[in-house]
Design an enzyme around this catalytic site. Structure first.
Site, mmCIF file in Angstrom:
data_model
loop_
_atom_site.group_PDB
_atom_site.id
_atom_site.type_symbol
_atom_site.label_atom_id
_atom_site.label_comp_id
_atom_site.label_asym_id
_atom_site.label_seq_id
_atom_site.Cartn_x
_atom_site.Cartn_y
_atom_site.Cartn_z
ATOM 1 N N GLU A 102 -27.580 -12.994 -18.036
ATOM 2 C CA GLU A 102 -28.885 -13.448 -18.495
ATOM 3 C C GLU A 102 -29.929 -13.258 -17.408
ATOM 4 O OE1 GLU A 102 -29.067 -17.969 -18.581
ATOM 5 O OE2 GLU A 102 -26.914 -17.634 -18.401
ATOM 6 N N LEU B 77 -30.934 -25.275 0.399
ATOM 7 C CA LEU B 77 -30.525 -26.253 1.405
ATOM 8 C C LEU B 77 -29.981 -27.528 0.753
ATOM 9 C CD1 LEU B 77 -30.434 -26.580 4.491
ATOM 10 C CD2 LEU B 77 -32.676 -27.704 4.338
ATOM 11 N N CYS C 208 -30.630 -21.075 -14.606
ATOM 12 C CA CYS C 208 -29.583 -20.060 -14.523
ATOM 13 C C CYS C 208 -28.244 -20.580 -15.038
ATOM 14 C CB CYS C 208 -29.438 -19.540 -13.095
ATOM 15 S SG CYS C 208 -28.889 -20.730 -11.879
#
EC number: 2.1.1.192
Length: 347
Positions: A91, A214, A332
């Site tokens: 994707e 981070l 995502c």
């Protein structure tokens, strides 16, 4: 047969010479693909039938099948679900801004980094994407959008530096005049902190923006949410980042996902401010994407504002990322997971 999108211009020129063709034909073919968005050899009008025959016997243009194409009613964000030739699904996301169109591309199918708050890593790693497969996300994105994509972020599924060679080749082609001619300063690569590869990338003296995931200010806390912290300490990552700055002159972006009750206190903000004070950097604060597979919750707006303002008292530049495409699972890994589950397929 080979995917022609995996070839650089020099590699295709070499193939031409080895097969009795003029080297300049390579540039003509790439002009059709990258400039004119023609993805069929038969439609390349200034190429001889004989050469088209050779190309068709040896290459294919690896443009994936569009399985789903969603558009956000909130902000115009587009989410594209793509089917590859081997049956795998990837994707990408297109985001529209005032300065142009940006695409977030995947670099792997799945991911083996194991970050606790990320949907793309839940079932582990399937395989790396080739340079051409990553390129195809940009090509199909432009084709569907009908507009030029001017910015690329490597922040989709996968850890880009865990697929180093293919990603570097992708960056070469996408930046090249014969390719998509997207400037390196318009490209951002996000990594969870693979220190040797950050240093290797720095030695190339590229102008790509490096973004570091981070998400915590101590190694102990980072280990609880990011397994890579067991291998590379925050100190080692910062040393590599300073080396990148020294070699490239580019500002580093630090991504910090704010998770309620985990890393979003005022003390966390103070620690982050002390850690980054005086460094050529910018902090991108990200309200965490909530997924069913874990119990992480977004920080409150008040806590986010306090965190942001506290950081600024240390002279650290920081902004809060605007959430985009939330109505279409734009984070995502989310759309791929929901599609595969809905079809009863194996992740």
């Amino acid at each position: 047969m080979k995917n022609i999108l995996d070839f650089t211009l020099e590699e295709l020129k070499e193939w031409m010479k080895e097969n009795g063709e003029n080297a300049f034909r390579a540039k003509q073919i790439f002009d059709w693909i990258y400039k004119k968005e023609v993805f069929n050899f038969e439609e390349m009008k200034n190429i001889s039938k004989a050469l088209i025959g050779k190309l068709s016997e040896n290459f294919y243009i690896g443009i994936p099948e569009v399985i789903d194409y969603l558009s956000s009613s909130e902000d115009g964000t587009r989410k594209i679900l793509l089917g590859l030739g081997d049956g795998n699904i990837i994707e990408c996301v297109i985001m529209k801004y005032k300065y142009g169109n940006s695409i977030c591309v995947s670099t792997q199918i799945g991911c083996r980094m194991g970050c606790k708050f990320c949907a793309s890593t839940l079932e582990g790693m399937v395989r790396n994407l080739t340079a051409g497969e990553i390129l195809s996300e940009v090509l199909i994105g432009q084709k569907l959008l009908g507009e030029r994509i001017s910015n690329i972020v490597l922040m989709g599924s996968g850890e880009p530096l865990d697929n180093y060679d293919n990603v570097m080749k992708f960056l070469e082609i996408v930046n090249a005049d014969y390719g998509l001619n997207i400037g390196q300063r318009h490209i951002t690569l996000s990594t969870c902190g693979l220190v040797p590869k950050i240093r290797e990338m720095a030695d190339k003296e590229m102008q790509v923006t490096l973004a570091i995931s981070l998400h915590a200010v101590s190694d102990e806390k980072r280990k609880t949410i990011m397994p890579i912290a067991n291998k590379y300490s925050i100190s080692e990552i910062l040393d590599a980042c300073n080396y990148y700055i020294e070699k490239t002159g580019r500002r580093i972006t630090f991504e910090y996902s704010l998770v309620s009750g985990v890393n979003d206190t005022k003390e966390d903000a103070k620690s982050l401010g002390r850690l980054l004070k005086g460094m050529l950097c910018h902090v991108n604060l990200i309200p965490v994407n909530e997924i069913k597979e874990n119990e992480f919750k977004k920080s409150t707006k008040k806590d986010i504002e306090t965190f942001l303002n506290t950081l600024k008292t240390y002279g650290v530049e920081a902004t809060v990322r605007r959430e985009m495409g939330s109505d279409i699972n734009a984070a995502c890994g989310q759309l791929r997971r929901s599609y595969i589950k809905s079809k009863g397929l194996k992740l």
